[in-house]
Scaffold this motif. Structure first.
Motif, PDB file in Angstrom:
ATOM      1  N   LYS A  33       0.844  -1.193   0.000  1.00  0.00           N
ATOM      2  CA  LYS A  33       0.000   0.000   0.000  1.00  0.00           C
ATOM      3  C   LYS A  33       0.875   1.238   0.000  1.00  0.00           C
ATOM      4  N   TYR A  72       0.891   5.435  -0.034  1.00  0.00           N
ATOM      5  CA  TYR A  72       0.183   6.711   0.095  1.00  0.00           C
ATOM      6  C   TYR A  72       1.084   7.751  -0.552  1.00  0.00           C
ATOM      7  N   ARG A 125      -6.518  -2.335   8.062  1.00  0.00           N
ATOM      8  CA  ARG A 125      -7.517  -1.659   7.232  1.00  0.00           C
ATOM      9  C   ARG A 125      -7.618  -2.317   5.860  1.00  0.00           C
ATOM     10  N   LEU A 181      -9.688  -5.392   6.047  1.00  0.00           N
ATOM     11  CA  LEU A 181     -11.116  -5.142   6.189  1.00  0.00           C
ATOM     12  C   LEU A 181     -11.706  -4.429   4.975  1.00  0.00           C
ATOM     13  N   GLY A 182     -10.889  -4.259   3.933  1.00  0.00           N
ATOM     14  CA  GLY A 182     -11.414  -3.621   2.719  1.00  0.00           C
ATOM     15  C   GLY A 182     -11.674  -2.140   2.881  1.00  0.00           C
ATOM     16  N   LEU A 183     -11.132  -1.530   3.937  1.00  0.00           N
ATOM     17  CA  LEU A 183     -11.377  -0.103   4.159  1.00  0.00           C
ATOM     18  C   LEU A 183     -10.432   0.739   3.319  1.00  0.00           C
ATOM     19  N   ASP A 184      -9.208   0.267   3.166  1.00  0.00           N
ATOM     20  CA  ASP A 184      -8.266   0.866   2.237  1.00  0.00           C
ATOM     21  C   ASP A 184      -8.067  -0.136   1.105  1.00  0.00           C
ATOM     22  N   ARG A 185      -7.754   0.381  -0.056  1.00  0.00           N
ATOM     23  CA  ARG A 185      -7.523  -0.514  -1.191  1.00  0.00           C
ATOM     24  C   ARG A 185      -6.032  -0.709  -1.391  1.00  0.00           C
ATOM     25  N   TYR A 213     -12.595  -9.534   2.157  1.00  0.00           N
ATOM     26  CA  TYR A 213     -13.572  -9.143   3.177  1.00  0.00           C
ATOM     27  C   TYR A 213     -14.855  -8.577   2.575  1.00  0.00           C
ATOM     28  N   VAL A 214     -14.702  -7.738   1.523  1.00  0.00           N
ATOM     29  CA  VAL A 214     -15.879  -7.042   0.995  1.00  0.00           C
ATOM     30  C   VAL A 214     -16.890  -7.987   0.348  1.00  0.00           C
ATOM     31  N   THR A 215     -16.499  -9.232   0.106  1.00  0.00           N
ATOM     32  CA  THR A 215     -17.464 -10.166  -0.491  1.00  0.00           C
ATOM     33  C   THR A 215     -18.238 -10.940   0.574  1.00  0.00           C
ATOM     34  N   ASP A 232     -10.552   1.416  16.315  1.00  0.00           N
ATOM     35  CA  ASP A 232     -10.415   2.694  16.988  1.00  0.00           C
ATOM     36  C   ASP A 232     -11.481   2.797  18.070  1.00  0.00           C
ATOM     37  N   GLY A 255     -12.914   7.437  13.086  1.00  0.00           N
ATOM     38  CA  GLY A 255     -13.125   5.998  12.979  1.00  0.00           C
ATOM     39  C   GLY A 255     -14.549   5.521  12.737  1.00  0.00           C
ATOM     40  N   LEU A 283     -18.413   0.862   7.568  1.00  0.00           N
ATOM     41  CA  LEU A 283     -18.090   0.128   6.340  1.00  0.00           C
ATOM     42  C   LEU A 283     -17.558  -1.274   6.637  1.00  0.00           C
ATOM     43  N   PRO A 311     -19.730  -3.567   4.037  1.00  0.00           N
ATOM     44  CA  PRO A 311     -18.587  -3.240   3.174  1.00  0.00           C
ATOM     45  C   PRO A 311     -18.950  -2.796   1.763  1.00  0.00           C
ATOM     46  N   ARG A 312     -20.157  -3.101   1.317  1.00  0.00           N
ATOM     47  CA  ARG A 312     -20.575  -2.598   0.005  1.00  0.00           C
ATOM     48  C   ARG A 312     -20.912  -1.124   0.160  1.00  0.00           C
ATOM     49  N   ARG A 313     -20.026  -0.274  -0.341  1.00  0.00           N
ATOM     50  CA  ARG A 313     -20.152   1.146  -0.018  1.00  0.00           C
ATOM     51  C   ARG A 313     -21.366   1.797  -0.651  1.00  0.00           C
ATOM     52  N   ASP A 334     -10.149   5.852   0.405  1.00  0.00           N
ATOM     53  CA  ASP A 334      -9.861   4.971   1.523  1.00  0.00           C
ATOM     54  C   ASP A 334     -10.633   5.498   2.721  1.00  0.00           C
ATOM     55  N   ALA A 335     -11.235   4.577   3.456  1.00  0.00           N
ATOM     56  CA  ALA A 335     -12.065   5.021   4.583  1.00  0.00           C
ATOM     57  C   ALA A 335     -11.185   5.400   5.768  1.00  0.00           C
TER      58      ALA A 335
END
Lengths: 307, 241
Positions: free
Chosen positions: A11, A13, A47, A50-54, A67-69, A82, B80, B86, B90-92, B240-241
């Motif tokens: 990842k 940034y 993250r 958990l699919g929160l960041d790609r 995770y997202v599936t 957090d 947070g 999400l 998770p499906r945004r 990104d969340a």
């Protein structure tokens, strides 16, 4: 059986590479400590999981699936990222009710996890009245809501009082004992040593170690023996005769490195050295970790050298 | 996205709204502000448009609707919170749709109440010789009020998602609605009539001149809302969340 698989995960940034091609697996039935200094990439990895960041490249999967599936993911994976995530104006119970509704979990589970986290008496109080430790407990309660097979906790001991720390230690051991996959990030070495079976260590985004806790320590820190005596001369003589080189410390005790009590004890006893103390010095996780990161720093200070 | 997977997400978003006093307060403020400011305007014999004299206060009632839509979204951008939401959904796209539905439905219901209350109060306080709005105008005014307020709340929600900040969204929308639109709106005709509030409020008048009319006006507002919501959804999906 639900394992976490991280494969070549990267990842970036902007120009900064927060996670750099890491590959590791977290297995069920044990507590895996996720170690590294602040900024090493632990939270970013969680993250990404958990699919929160790609990810920039690579993949992170749970039981082989991204995770997202997952349908109703809280039933499979519980995470604390957090402790401040709960809205201050909402009650702890309402916070969990919303989460439970999103994954079709029964209200009964909300009250169960509140009880389990020791928050039942505060359940109907607003989160802003909670101490940091109570928020941490609420976050852990949220992670347990769906009775998940995989539990990810980011610095769960933050802000917990001593009683809370004993509680989380027992909880982690129990979750692993029930066959769950438990990944717990921390930068506190002694705390991690108290609950982890296995370690995954990151430094500056790269994987530094993926090994059993005991092996991690033994490979880097040699055990020693600590001795106090009223007759230093006799002690030095007998140890020197057997090829040991005791080190004297300002507070009056001696240490003998690279040896064990079982070897030293009979020697000094046979020589009639008067002993005040004879104890084993096991390597600590902290020592092993510092030895590892010192080696890594040395490596990193030589640029233009590929692995 | 089937109803089986959408309903739990919507349920969760509705719980989040109903468990915050500030959200319920903002909803309650919509009819209160509308009726109160209409009554104040009526004292000064404000508008000679029979319908709009009852709806004059919508200018202020909509601020409450906008605050409602904004805070429902901005609460997610506190430390947070969005990550937790999400991680659960998770499906945004599904999550954002649930959020918007949970904002839109209560505002629509409150908008109907607001419309009826404003018209009833307007009829009760106007003098015996005042022009009375006929039933067809009541119906149009009430539904129009509900649709208009819903669109404005969703516009605010979309803008908040774009800016990832409630303060940012309100500091654009509130001055715009209370100052800019008033000033520009007095310039008759032209592009000013296509501003989201000007266009959408035509439906609250007994008479209007030219384009847009009541329903085309709401359609214009709906376009503004659709743009804000689409931009917000895009931001939620790619970031990104």
């Amino acid at each position: 059986m639900t394992s976490i698989d991280v494969h070549e995960l990267t990842k970036e940034y902007g120009p900064r590479r927060a996670v750099d091609r890491i590959t590791f697996q977290v297995l069920p039935g044990r507590v895996t400590g996720f170690l590294g200094p602040n900024g090493a990439g632990k939270s970013t990895t969680l993250r990404l999981l958990l699919g929160l960041d790609r990810p920039t490249s690579g993949a992170a999967t749970l039981a082989g699936r991204p995770y997202v599936t997952l349908t109703d993911p809280l039933r499979h994976v519980g995470a604390l990222l957090d402790a401040q995530a709960a809205h201050g104006s909402r009650t702890g119970r309402d916070h969990l009710l919303a989460l439970a509704a999103s994954n079709r979990l029964p209200v009964r589970r909300v009250d169960q996890v509140l009880e389990e986290a020791g928050l039942a008496p505060a359940a109907r109080r607003r989160v802003r009245t909670y101490s940091l430790g109570m928020r941490q407990r609420l976050g852990i309660a949220a992670a347990l809501l769906g009775d998940p097979a995989v539990v990810l906790l980011d610095e769960p001991a933050n802000g917990l009082d001593p009683e809370g720390i004993v509680w989380i230690r027992g909880l982690l051991r129990r979750l692993a004992g029930e066959g769950r996959t438990v990944l717990v990030s921390s930068h506190l070495m002694n705390e991690t040593a108290s609950f982890a079976d296995h370690l995954v260590v990151l430094g500056r985004g790269r994987l530094l170690a993926d090994t059993a806790l005991r092996d991690f320590i033994d490979a880097r820190v040699h055990p020693g023996v600590r001795i106090r005596t009223t007759d230093p001369t006799a002690l030095k003589n007998v140890l020197a005769r057997h090829g040991h080189d005791p080190v004297h410390h300002p507070d009056g005790h001696w240490t003998v490195r690279h040896t064990r009590v079982d070897d030293i004890g009979p020697l000094v006893s046979a020589a009639g050295v008067p002993l005040l103390e004879l104890s084993a010095q096991e390597g600590t996780l902290e020592q092993a970790y510092l030895a590892l990161t010192a080696a890594d720093a040395e490596f990193a200070s030589r640029p233009h050298e590929e692995v | 996205m089937g109803p089986l997977t959408f309903a739990p997400a919507l349920h969760a978003e509705w719980i989040k709204i109903r468990t915050l006093r500030s959200q319920i307060g903002a909803l309650a403020a919509v009819p209160l502000a509308t009726v109160a400011f209409s009554a104040l305007a009526g004292l000064g014999n404000g508008d000679d448009d029979a319908l709009f004299s009852a709806f004059f206060g919508v200018t202020f009632g909509q601020i409450a609707a906008i605050a409602f839509g904004t805070t429902a979204v901005s609460a997610e951008f506190q430390t947070g919170a969005l990550r937790l939401s999400l991680a659960a959904v998770p499906r945004r796209g599904r999550w954002f749709a649930a959020k918007l539905t949970a904002i839109g439905l209560p505002v629509f219901a409150v908008g109907l109440v607001t419309g009826l209350t404003a018209l009833t109060a307007g009829a009760a306080t106007s003098g015996p010789h005042a022009h009375r709005a006929p039933p067809a105008e009541w119906l149009r005014g009430t539904t129009g009020c509900a649709v208009y307020l819903t669109l404005m709340a969703l516009l605010a929600a979309g803008l908040t998602a774009v800016l990832r900040s409630g303060v940012g969204a309100l500091s654009i929308l509130v001055p715009f609605l209370l100052l800019v639109s008033f000033v520009v709106g007095d310039v008759n005709g032209g592009a000013a009539g296509l501003l989201p509030d000007r266009a959408g409020q035509v439906v609250l008048h007994s008479t209007w001149d030219g384009v847009p009319g009541p329903w085309t006006g709401l359609a214009v507002t709906a376009l503004w809302t659709a743009a804000a919501v689409a931009a917000g959804a895009w931001r939620v999906r790619v970031r990104d969340a």
